[in-house]
Design an enzyme around this catalytic site. Structure first.
Site, PDB file in Angstrom:
ATOM      1  N   GLY A  58      -8.025   4.878   9.499  1.00  0.00           N
ATOM      2  CA  GLY A  58      -8.624   3.557   9.280  1.00  0.00           C
ATOM      3  C   GLY A  58      -8.680   3.101   7.840  1.00  0.00           C
ATOM      4  CB  THR A  59      -7.198   4.262   4.617  1.00  0.00           C
ATOM      5  OG1 THR A  59      -5.935   4.526   5.217  1.00  0.00           O
ATOM      6  CG2 THR A  59      -7.928   5.565   4.376  1.00  0.00           C
ATOM      7  N   GLY A  60      -6.382   1.591   6.117  1.00  0.00           N
ATOM      8  CA  GLY A  60      -5.784   0.253   6.004  1.00  0.00           C
ATOM      9  C   GLY A  60      -6.718  -0.820   6.552  1.00  0.00           C
ATOM     10  CB  CYS A  61      -8.904  -0.942   9.587  1.00  0.00           C
ATOM     11  SG  CYS A  61      -7.693  -0.562  10.854  1.00  0.00           S
TER      12      CYS A  61
ATOM     13  CE  LYS B 131      -1.821  -1.198   3.851  1.00  0.00           C
ATOM     14  NZ  LYS B 131      -2.616  -1.341   5.096  1.00  0.00           N
TER      15      LYS B 131
ATOM     16  CB  THR C  68      -6.216   9.001   5.564  1.00  0.00           C
ATOM     17  OG1 THR C  68      -5.397   9.781   6.467  1.00  0.00           O
ATOM     18  CG2 THR C  68      -6.340   9.722   4.237  1.00  0.00           C
TER      19      THR C  68
HETATM   20  N1  LIG Z   1      -5.387  10.340   0.238  1.00  0.00           N
HETATM   21  C1  LIG Z   1      -5.653   9.171  -0.321  1.00  0.00           C
HETATM   22  N2  LIG Z   1      -6.305   9.114  -1.503  1.00  0.00           N
HETATM   23  C2  LIG Z   1      -6.592   7.931  -2.094  1.00  0.00           C
HETATM   24  N3  LIG Z   1      -6.256   6.757  -1.554  1.00  0.00           N
HETATM   25  C3  LIG Z   1      -5.608   6.735  -0.369  1.00  0.00           C
HETATM   26  C4  LIG Z   1      -5.273   7.931   0.306  1.00  0.00           C
HETATM   27  N4  LIG Z   1      -4.635   7.583   1.455  1.00  0.00           N
HETATM   28  C5  LIG Z   1      -4.596   6.254   1.511  1.00  0.00           C
HETATM   29  N5  LIG Z   1      -5.169   5.723   0.413  1.00  0.00           N
HETATM   30  C6  LIG Z   1      -5.376   4.308   0.121  1.00  0.00           C
HETATM   31  O1  LIG Z   1      -5.816   3.711   1.332  1.00  0.00           O
HETATM   32  C7  LIG Z   1      -5.316   2.393   1.464  1.00  0.00           C
HETATM   33  C8  LIG Z   1      -4.529   2.282   2.793  1.00  0.00           C
HETATM   34  O2  LIG Z   1      -3.277   2.849   2.567  1.00  0.00           O
HETATM   35  P1  LIG Z   1      -2.166   3.239   3.594  1.00  0.00           P
HETATM   36  O3  LIG Z   1      -2.437   4.600   4.127  1.00  0.00           O
HETATM   37  O4  LIG Z   1      -0.876   3.068   2.888  1.00  0.00           O
HETATM   38  O5  LIG Z   1      -2.296   2.158   4.745  1.00  0.00           O
HETATM   39  P2  LIG Z   1      -2.570   2.269   6.318  1.00  0.00           P
HETATM   40  O6  LIG Z   1      -3.906   2.911   6.490  1.00  0.00           O
HETATM   41  O7  LIG Z   1      -2.510   0.862   6.754  1.00  0.00           O
HETATM   42  O8  LIG Z   1      -1.480   3.120   6.879  1.00  0.00           O
HETATM   43  C9  LIG Z   1      -4.475   2.166   0.214  1.00  0.00           C
HETATM   44  O9  LIG Z   1      -5.273   1.553  -0.771  1.00  0.00           O
HETATM   45  C10 LIG Z   1      -4.091   3.554  -0.224  1.00  0.00           C
HETATM   46  O10 LIG Z   1      -3.802   3.615  -1.609  1.00  0.00           O
HETATM   47  C1  LIG Z   2      -7.693  -0.438  16.986  1.00  0.00           C
HETATM   48  C2  LIG Z   2      -6.911   0.055  15.823  1.00  0.00           C
HETATM   49  N1  LIG Z   2      -6.489  -0.816  14.892  1.00  0.00           N
HETATM   50  C3  LIG Z   2      -5.781  -0.387  13.822  1.00  0.00           C
HETATM   51  C4  LIG Z   2      -5.464   0.957  13.701  1.00  0.00           C
HETATM   52  C5  LIG Z   2      -4.658   1.429  12.537  1.00  0.00           C
HETATM   53  O1  LIG Z   2      -5.503   1.756  11.506  1.00  0.00           O
HETATM   54  P1  LIG Z   2      -4.994   1.858   9.996  1.00  0.00           P
HETATM   55  O2  LIG Z   2      -6.153   1.677   9.129  1.00  0.00           O
HETATM   56  O3  LIG Z   2      -3.864   0.925   9.747  1.00  0.00           O
HETATM   57  O4  LIG Z   2      -4.393   3.249   9.828  1.00  0.00           O
HETATM   58  P2  LIG Z   2      -4.482   4.588  10.605  1.00  0.00           P
HETATM   59  O5  LIG Z   2      -5.861   4.808  11.012  1.00  0.00           O
HETATM   60  O6  LIG Z   2      -3.540   4.488  11.732  1.00  0.00           O
HETATM   61  O7  LIG Z   2      -4.047   5.525   9.506  1.00  0.00           O
HETATM   62  C6  LIG Z   2      -5.928   1.835  14.681  1.00  0.00           C
HETATM   63  N2  LIG Z   2      -5.664   3.147  14.604  1.00  0.00           N
HETATM   64  N3  LIG Z   2      -6.645   1.359  15.723  1.00  0.00           N
END
Ligand SMILES: Nc1ncnc2c1ncn2[C@@H]1O[C@H](COP(=O)(O)OP(=O)(O)O)[C@@H](O)[C@H]1O
Ligand SMILES: Cc1ncc(COP(=O)(O)OP(=O)(O)O)c(N)n1
Length: 512
Positions: A229-232, A190, A227
């Site tokens: 919780g995007t990863g979750c 990602k 953004t």
């Molecule tokens: N500003 C954004 N615009 C579009 N897609 C995004 C944006 N930020 C994150 N994403 C997408 O959200 C998902 C989670 O990405 P990321 O932020 O790298 O992971 P995490 O939330 O685990 O830190 C990926 O598919 C990424 O491409």
């Molecule tokens: C309870 C809990 N689990 C996972 C996360 C991390 O969330 P994630 O979607 O990987 O990204 P951020 O929200 O940290 O950008 C969390 N915060 N809480």
């Protein structure tokens, strides 16, 4: 006796019920990440969500102020309670907290591994707060061996490899390939943490189910602070779609498209002053995959009335019994050749808008085949005949409609407009051919070759697939889109009737 059945034999049968998707993760009381985000994401993507909580966090959109990991025995009790009663189709693993929790989840997976396991190796929240003890990162290796797909962000990728954090997308992708090779697991890299106008992700797929080992997905980067919780959300959507039976590249493509819209519409929510949550329910709760059959059935109800009208046309009656005037048939084939040329372009447009590789390839193949059929019509039927190659009014209104839908650029609406040509032709062809055979397949029948070409099993199979893709697009559509799909389908279906009727109505009659 009507020749229109209550349901077409080409309609999809009811699909899998809602996949049962278990999230093993931590709680985020602000509802944007963790278990709370997972359950919303699973529901939004058509699954039934279950949740086993590994840890409690005290957090909001501005950061984490505390983490409490309950006794691990109680985690095991929760997991055992689920597996004693529920068949889990897919599991998503998120925040684990410490090495002891990782061990308990690995033990449970060893004994009760569901068909799909997606591991989001959560380590540090974007606020910078730790969600996994630093000394527990190495223990994730045991879980990776039990996963189908691991979904690290850029810092997690570096931590799992013990390397420096990638500074650009190319380096991140190389790290993803190394991680996949090292652990024998598919990796969804990602790129959300990188800069730039594009938000890159890539699936390094070791499952063998995709056309290539590495599939790159790009999307515009949304300019937003929301953004959290995007990863979750992405990993839960992915687990749900894999649990519903999509192949990995399709599941990632659909999950990313859904998430992009959730990020883009996040300002509709007003939650907290920091990094707000994404809008999980931007398209509501997705109907279950089983409901695909219902959308096809609704379209059939529209098509059935027009099919009835087609069978009543003098052109079809005469084509069926072989008494059709050759000039009428020549007019029909000339219009068909003209139509197919544009239809090919419209199918190519559907290919370019398609959300999955399989659909892209399917419509592109259809576009190519239209040109082959058009060329064959010219070679075998139209050569040597004096036929006008000017679009008749019925052909024109039909292709104008198709081109207009292609120009609007909405995949779901476009495939709905495309479908009647497949479906009604396949139905009419099969019925006329069956009746031809029942009449003893007389050698004297002038149009036997045409009847054979439209009763071809390969064409029926392509039609079945076109119906299934359209119904799946309907399942993912908004209510407004579904209305537009029904309208587009109804227009095309009606134009099919006119197209078959055109040879009998052309003026002046006589030579085509
Ligand atoms: N500003 C954004 N615009 C579009 N897609 C995004 C944006 N930020 C994150 N994403 C997408 O959200 C998902 C989670 O990405 P990321 O932020 O790298 O992971 P995490 O939330 O685990 O830190 C990926 O598919 C990424 O491409
Ligand atoms: C309870 C809990 N689990 C996972 C996360 C991390 O969330 P994630 O979607 O990987 O990204 P951020 O929200 O940290 O950008 C969390 N915060 N809480």
């Amino acid at each position: 006796m009507t020749r229109v059945p209550a349901a077409s034999s080409l309609q999809p049968v009811p699909g899998k019920p809602r996949p049962r998707v278990l999230s093993i993760a931590g709680s985020d009381p602000s509802g944007g990440a963790g278990i709370q985000a997972d359950l919303k994401s699973i529901a939004a993507n058509g699954g039934y969500g279950l949740a086993v909580i590994t840890a409690l966090t005290a957090q909001n959109t501005r950061g984490v102020t505390g983490v409490h990991v309950p006794p691990v025995e109680f985690l095991t009790r929760q997991l055992e309670a689920i597996s004693a009663d529920v068949t889990v189709d897919a599991v998503k693993i998120g925040m684990l907290g410490n090495a002891e929790v990782i061990g308990a989840v690995a033990d449970w997976l060893g004994a009760h591994r569901p068909a799909v396991v997606v591991l989001d190796p959560v380590m540090v929240a974007s606020s910078g707060d730790r969600l996994l003890d630093a000394d527990a990162e190495a223990a994730l290796g045991r879980l990776m061996a039990l996963a189908d797909v691991v979904t690290p962000n850029v810092p997690e990728l570096a931590a799992l490899l013990g390397e420096a954090v990638a500074a650009d997308w190319e380096s991140a992708l190389e790290q993803g390939k190394r991680l996949a090779a090292e652990h024998g697991v598919s990796v969804l890299v990602k790129g959300g943490h990188l800069d730039g106008d594009i938000s890159w992700d890539a699936l390094v797929d070791l499952s063998g189910a995709s056309a290539s080992d590495v599939t790159v997905f790009e999307a515009p980067r949304v300019d937003t602070v929301n953004t959290h919780g995007t990863g979750c959300s992405l990993s839960s959507a992915l687990a749900t779609l894999l649990g519903a039976g999509l192949v990995p590249t399709e599941a990632v493509g659909a999950a990313k498209a859904w998430l992009l819209e959730a990020i883009a519409t996040s300002s509709e929510l007003a939650v907290g002053a920091g990094h707000g949550p994404v809008n999980h329910f931007h398209h509501g709760v997705l109907p279950s995959a089983r409901d695909v059959a219902g959308y096809a059935a609704d379209l059939w109800t529209t098509a059935a009335g027009d099919l009835e009208r087609i069978y009543e046309l003098p052109f079809i009656a005469a084509l069926g019994d072989g008494s059709l005037e050759e000039a009428d048939f020549a007019y029909y084939l000339a219009q068909d050749a003209l139509y197919l040329n544009t239809y090919s372009r419209v199918l190519a447009a559907a290919s370019s808008l398609a959300p999955t590789e399989a659909e892209q390839a399917f419509w592109a193949k259809g576009a190519r085949e239209c040109l082959d059929v058009e060329a064959e019509l010219h070679r075998s039927w139209l050569v040597g005949r004096e036929v006008s190659m000017v679009q008749g009014p019925e052909t024109k209104q039909y292709v104008d409609h198709l081109l207009a839908r292609a120009g609007e650029g909405d995949y779901a609406v476009l495939v709905a407009a495309i479908l009647p040509c497949y479906w009604l032709y396949a139905e009419v062809g099969a019925v006329l051919f069956r009746e031809f055979e029942q009449a003893g397949a007389p050698d004297s029948h002038q149009y036997a070759m045409w009847l054979r070409s439209y009763s071809d099993p390969a064409f029926a199979e392509a039609t079945r697939q076109a119906i299934a893709y359209t119904a799946e697009a309907a399942r993912r559509s908004t209510p407004a889109q579904w209305t537009a799909m029904q309208e587009a389908f109804a227009h095309s279906s009606r134009f099919e009737v006119d197209f078959f009727d055109a040879p009998s109505r052309r003026v002046p009659r006589g030579r085509a």
